[in-house]
Each structure stands twice: as structure tokens, then as C-alpha cells.
Design a protein around this motif. Structure first.
Motif, mmCIF file in Angstrom:
data_model
loop_
_atom_site.group_PDB
_atom_site.id
_atom_site.type_symbol
_atom_site.label_atom_id
_atom_site.label_comp_id
_atom_site.label_asym_id
_atom_site.label_seq_id
_atom_site.Cartn_x
_atom_site.Cartn_y
_atom_site.Cartn_z
ATOM 1 N N GLN A 38 7.537 -62.389 -46.086
ATOM 2 C CA GLN A 38 6.528 -62.095 -45.071
ATOM 3 C C GLN A 38 6.638 -63.123 -43.964
ATOM 4 N N LYS A 42 3.632 -60.505 -39.508
ATOM 5 C CA LYS A 42 4.296 -59.274 -39.916
ATOM 6 C C LYS A 42 3.883 -58.885 -41.327
ATOM 7 N N GLU A 45 7.684 -57.562 -46.565
ATOM 8 C CA GLU A 45 8.899 -56.757 -46.513
ATOM 9 C C GLU A 45 9.694 -56.950 -47.807
#
Length: 120
Positions: A38, A42, A45
Motif C-alpha cells: 500500500q 493509494k 494492492e
């Protein structure tokens, strides 16, 4: 049950780091393991996962051919070798155990995260 991620740090673009994830309280070879990351501002992921049974590995397109996930069942350890690092790889990296899944909801246990900073 505990996962402990380590190995993060500051590295120059093009450099390498190896992240480690130590599992305790359960036998990690019965669980798939994954890595997420991360970046500031954002969403989390998915990066990679390794299956429990046959050690098949899977990677996000953004890290394919640069990162390698592996496991050492005898030590209850999972690793993420990161090569050719780019500034966009900068993030907090989390290890997780559960299903080999690109969705974070597939994982039951999470480590605390280790910060990787790629900068010159």
C-alpha cells in the motif's frame, strides 16, 4: 497466530531487497501466503502469492519478472525477493496467509507491514 514481516528499507532505483515473513502459531505450509503493498494515498494492492500444496506462484503484472516469492516450510518463512526496484514500488509491504488470492478478503492473517522506499 502471528505474521512478522521484515526486510524493508531504503534502496536506490535498480536495487534489490528481500522481504521475509515469519509465521508463528500455525503451520504455514498448510496455508497459501501472499504479499500486498500500500503506497501513500493509494489502495492496498496485491503483489504475489504462493500456494500451499504445490508452491505455484502468481504475480501482479507490475512486478512480474522482477519479484520472486518463495517459502521455506521447515522454518515457517515466506520471502519476497525484489529486484530492479523502481520508485513506484515504494510502499508498505504486508504478508498474509490464507488462500492464494489477489483479493485481500481471501486471507485470514496479516503481518504488520514493512516499509520499502525506492529513491535516489
Amino acid at each position: 497466530v502471528q505474521l512478522q514481516a521484515s526486510g524493508g528499507g531504503l534502496v536506490q532505483p535498480g536495487g534489490s531487497l528481500r522481504l521475509s515473513c515469519a509465521a508463528s502459531g500455525f503451520t504455514s505450509d498448510y496455508s497459501a501466503s501472499g504479499w500486498f503493498r500500500q503506497a501513500p494515498g493509494k489502495e492496498r494492492e496485491w503483489v504475489s502469492c504462493i500456494s500451499s500444496s504445490d508452491a505455484h506462484t502468481y504475480y501482479a503484472d507490475s512486478v512480474k519478472d522482477r519479484f520472486t516469492i518463495s517459502r521455506e516450510n521447515a522454518k515457517n518463512m515466506v520471502y519476497l525477493q525484489m529486484n530492479s526496484l523502481k520508485p513506484e514500488d515504494t510502499a508498505v509491504y504486508y504478508c498474509a496467509a490464507g488462500s492464494c488470492d489477489s483479493d485481500y478478503e481471501g486471507y485470514d492473517y496479516w503481518g504488520q507491514g514493512t516499509l520499502v522506499t525506492v529513491s535516489s
